[in-house]
Enzyme design. Structure first.
Site, short mmCIF file in Angstrom:
data_model
loop_
_atom_site.label_atom_id
_atom_site.label_comp_id
_atom_site.label_asym_id
_atom_site.label_seq_id
_atom_site.Cartn_x
_atom_site.Cartn_y
_atom_site.Cartn_z
N CYS A 165 -1.14 3.86 -6.04
CA CYS A 165 -0.62 5.03 -5.32
C CYS A 165 0.72 5.50 -5.89
O CYS A 165 1.65 4.72 -6.02
CB CYS A 165 -0.48 4.69 -3.85
SG CYS A 165 0.28 6.00 -2.86
N GLY B 162 3.83 8.18 2.84
CA GLY B 162 4.31 7.21 3.81
C GLY B 162 3.22 6.54 4.62
O GLY B 162 2.05 6.92 4.57
N GLU B 163 3.62 5.52 5.34
CA GLU B 163 2.70 4.77 6.20
C GLU B 163 3.01 5.17 7.65
O GLU B 163 4.04 4.76 8.21
CB GLU B 163 2.90 3.26 5.97
CG GLU B 163 2.21 2.35 6.95
CD GLU B 163 0.74 2.68 7.21
OE1 GLU B 163 -0.08 2.64 6.27
OE2 GLU B 163 0.40 2.99 8.37
N SER C 136 -4.23 7.86 8.95
CA SER C 136 -4.68 6.90 7.95
C SER C 136 -3.65 5.79 7.82
O SER C 136 -2.46 6.05 7.73
CB SER C 136 -4.85 7.62 6.61
OG SER C 136 -5.13 6.68 5.59
N GLU D 254 6.22 16.24 0.91
CA GLU D 254 5.15 17.20 0.60
C GLU D 254 4.10 17.27 1.71
O GLU D 254 3.83 16.28 2.37
CB GLU D 254 4.48 16.82 -0.73
CG GLU D 254 5.44 16.99 -1.89
CD GLU D 254 4.82 16.65 -3.24
OE1 GLU D 254 5.06 17.42 -4.19
OE2 GLU D 254 4.10 15.65 -3.36
N ASN E 224 -7.49 8.94 -8.43
CA ASN E 224 -6.78 10.08 -9.02
C ASN E 224 -5.67 9.56 -9.91
O ASN E 224 -4.74 8.93 -9.42
CB ASN E 224 -6.15 10.95 -7.93
CG ASN E 224 -7.19 11.73 -7.17
OD1 ASN E 224 -8.09 12.30 -7.76
ND2 ASN E 224 -7.08 11.74 -5.86
N CYS F 277 7.68 5.29 0.58
CA CYS F 277 6.86 4.32 1.33
C CYS F 277 7.39 2.92 1.04
O CYS F 277 7.77 2.63 -0.10
CB CYS F 277 5.40 4.43 0.90
SG CYS F 277 4.28 3.46 1.93
N SER G 190 -7.41 2.59 4.96
CA SER G 190 -7.42 2.54 3.49
C SER G 190 -7.85 1.15 3.08
O SER G 190 -7.03 0.24 2.96
CB SER G 190 -6.00 2.83 2.96
OG SER G 190 -5.68 4.17 3.21
N LEU G 191 -9.13 0.98 2.89
CA LEU G 191 -9.67 -0.37 2.66
C LEU G 191 -9.58 -0.75 1.18
O LEU G 191 -8.89 -1.69 0.81
CB LEU G 191 -11.12 -0.43 3.17
CG LEU G 191 -11.72 -1.82 3.20
CD1 LEU G 191 -11.01 -2.73 4.17
CD2 LEU G 191 -13.22 -1.75 3.55
N HIS G 192 -10.30 -0.07 0.35
CA HIS G 192 -10.20 -0.16 -1.12
C HIS G 192 -10.63 -1.48 -1.76
O HIS G 192 -10.74 -1.56 -2.98
CB HIS G 192 -8.79 0.15 -1.62
CG HIS G 192 -8.22 1.42 -1.06
ND1 HIS G 192 -8.97 2.55 -0.88
CD2 HIS G 192 -6.97 1.72 -0.62
CE1 HIS G 192 -8.21 3.50 -0.36
NE2 HIS G 192 -7.00 3.01 -0.19
N1 SAH Z 1 -0.09 5.07 3.91
C1 SAH Z 1 -1.26 5.51 4.54
C2 SAH Z 1 -1.36 6.99 4.57
C3 SAH Z 1 -1.39 7.66 3.21
S1 SAH Z 1 -3.00 8.20 3.01
C4 SAH Z 1 -2.47 4.90 3.86
O1 SAH Z 1 -2.31 4.31 2.81
O2 SAH Z 1 -3.55 4.99 4.42
C5 SAH Z 1 -3.15 8.37 1.34
C6 SAH Z 1 -4.57 8.03 0.97
O3 SAH Z 1 -4.70 8.27 -0.42
C7 SAH Z 1 -4.84 6.56 1.21
O4 SAH Z 1 -6.17 6.33 1.57
C8 SAH Z 1 -4.58 6.01 -0.15
O5 SAH Z 1 -5.16 4.77 -0.29
C9 SAH Z 1 -5.17 7.08 -1.03
N2 SAH Z 1 -4.68 7.03 -2.39
C10 SAH Z 1 -3.51 6.54 -2.83
N3 SAH Z 1 -3.43 6.63 -4.17
C11 SAH Z 1 -4.57 7.20 -4.58
C12 SAH Z 1 -5.08 7.58 -5.87
N4 SAH Z 1 -4.36 7.41 -6.95
N5 SAH Z 1 -6.30 8.12 -5.93
C13 SAH Z 1 -7.02 8.33 -4.81
N6 SAH Z 1 -6.59 8.03 -3.58
C14 SAH Z 1 -5.38 7.46 -3.47
FE1 SF4 Z 2 2.14 3.72 0.99
FE2 SF4 Z 2 -0.35 4.47 1.68
FE3 SF4 Z 2 0.56 4.83 -0.84
FE4 SF4 Z 2 0.03 2.39 0.07
S1 SF4 Z 2 -1.44 4.07 -0.22
S2 SF4 Z 2 1.85 2.99 -1.10
S3 SF4 Z 2 0.66 2.53 2.18
S4 SF4 Z 2 1.33 5.80 1.00
#
Ligand code: SAH
Ligand code: SF4
Length: 407
Positions: A163, A213-214, A245, A134, A344, A156, A267-269
């Site tokens: 995620c 994906g990463e 990212s 997508e 989300n 991924c 993507s710290l979180h």
């Molecule tokens: N794999 C890479 C690139 C994907 S970016 C990464 O993780 O950075 C996708 C972004 O959406 C990342 O910042 C991820 O942490 C965020 N994300 C994933 N699931 C989410 C959710 N349910 N709600 C909000 N953001 C989310």
């Molecule tokens: Fe993969 Fe990024 Fe989702 Fe983590 S947040 S599962 S690294 S796509």
């Protein structure tokens, strides 16, 4: 998994480099196991999109043409956006026919397209082997511009607990043609060819590598695709308009910074290793201290280009004031901004987004420390196009084919 090195011990930069080098080799070897198929049509024609300039010159030489033709073709493919050789008017008819016999200028095929109430548009693209990914276009709310959110892999390998993409096993890496192709096909959809010169406004004005994906686990293809997109005689998007990212693939961050110099988002979180180990399991390999050290080494950061820290706000999990203060402590000394993303929801997940009050209080603490901390309200939620909601039906099921790829 073990940490490659005790993170509290002082480490010389030579040691970091040596460690990163061997880790990089390991990551690249693993990435090769998920290589995309060679971009050739069933009737044997070679896809030209996704070739570097040098490779384009090579394939032209192979059919007995002069390498200088590459410049001409590059212009038609990436500046004009033309896919039909017979429309390349500066090329003589006999050569057009010859090119057509050997090559194709393709696009991923569009399976479905949905446009959200808020004008976000999600594309489901199918590639030549039937795999799907997508791409999302997110228009700016105020100005005539927007970001194209591009996928780098189908599925991924990582499995961040919040995620949706993470619940889809890695099927394969996307090739350079497929990565550039997502952007080009999105442009087709908005009729944005030829590429505007200089700073002429355009709708598809930035790229965020934030889809499925990463990207740093598919670095070679991503890098090749970004170099094509940044090439001044084609799409010509500047590196300042591209953001990659990562969930924190530390050894590849250095390469990305040195070779591409594009913007970085992390993507710290979570601000503590125990929690981040759970939310972003890759943290067990590259803990927060190493991640932050890699951010300090990132060359764009030393040029005052801000690193974005993405922080999903998950109710009662990572959204306390104490965590906001710790976040500020972590990013101190870096040109940074913090994107606060309310979680989300997606089918099957137990997490909930933080309350408005929590979001506001967290954001205030970060802003009081002098950092921008916009709260990113989800876009395209009604069509499951928001961050972390992307997922396709593709599975890695054809063993024979994957073995061939692995050979
Ligand atoms: N794999 C890479 C690139 C994907 S970016 C990464 O993780 O950075 C996708 C972004 O959406 C990342 O910042 C991820 O942490 C965020 N994300 C994933 N699931 C989410 C959710 N349910 N709600 C909000 N953001 C989310
Ligand atoms: Fe993969 Fe990024 Fe989702 Fe983590 S947040 S599962 S690294 S796509």
């Amino acid at each position: 998994m073990t940490h490659p090195m005790p993170s509290s011990a002082p480490v010389s930069s030579d040691a970091v480099n040596a460690l990163n080098e061997s880790e990089r080799k390991r990551i690249e070897a693993k990435s090769a196991l998920f290589a995309p198929p060679t971009p050739v049509t069933e009737d044997g024609r070679r896809e030209l999109v996704g070739l570097s300039r040098e490779e384009l010159a090579e394939v032209l030489t192979e059919i007995g043409e002069k390498p200088f033709r590459a410049k001409q073709l590059w212009h038609w493919i990436y500046h004009q956006g033309v896919t039909d050789f017979s429309r390349m008017s500066t090329i003589a008819r006999p050569l057009q026919a010859k090119l057509e016999k050997h090559f194709i200028v393709g696009r991923p095929s569009l399976t479905t397209q949905q446009t959200s109430k808020d004008d976000t548009r999600k594309f489901l693209f199918r590639f030549r082997d039937g795999q799907e990914a997508e791409t999302v276009y997110i228009p700016d709310r105020r100005e005539d511009r927007g970001a194209v959110c591009i996928s780098s892999q189908v599925g991924c390998t990582l499995s961040c607990t919040f995620c949706h993409t993470g619940t889809q096993k890695l099927v394969r890496n996307l090739g350079a043609a497929e990565i550039v192709g997502q952007f080009m096909a999105a442009r087709d959809s908005y009729g944005e060819w030829p590429s505007p010169k200089g700073d002429t406004p355009r709708l598809l004005s930035t790229i965020v590598l934030m889809g499925m994906g990463e990207p740093l686990y598919n670095y070679e293809n991503v890098a090749k695709a970004m170099k094509i997109i940044m090439d001044g005689e084609g799409i010509a998007l500047s590196r300042r308009r591209i953001t990659l990212s990562t969930s924190g693939v530390v050894p590849m961050m250095d390469r990305c910074g040195d070779e591409l110099g594009i913007n970085l988002a992390i993507s710290l979180h979570a601000v503590r290793n125990d929690l981040r180990d759970q939310l972003v399991p890759l943290n067990r390999k590259y803990p927060i201290e190493e991640l932050m050290a890699a951010c300090h080494r990132y060359p764009a950061a030393s040029n005052s280009r801000r690193i974005t820290f993405e922080y999903i706000m998950i109710r009662d999990v990572n959204d306390s004031d104490a965590e906001a203060r710790e976040l500020v402590r972590l990013i101190r000394g870096l040109p940074a901004k913090v994107n606060l993303i309310p979680f989300n929801p997606w089918p099957g997940s137990d997490f909930r987004p933080s309350t408005r009050e929590r979001l506001a209080s967290f954001a205030q603490i970060v802003m009081d420390a002098g950092y921008a901390a916009p709260i990113r309200m989800p876009r395209g939620k009604d069509i499951l196009a928001a961050c972390g909601q992307l997922k396709t039906q593709s599975e890695r099921k054809r063993q024979a084919e994957s073995r061939r790829n692995e050979a």
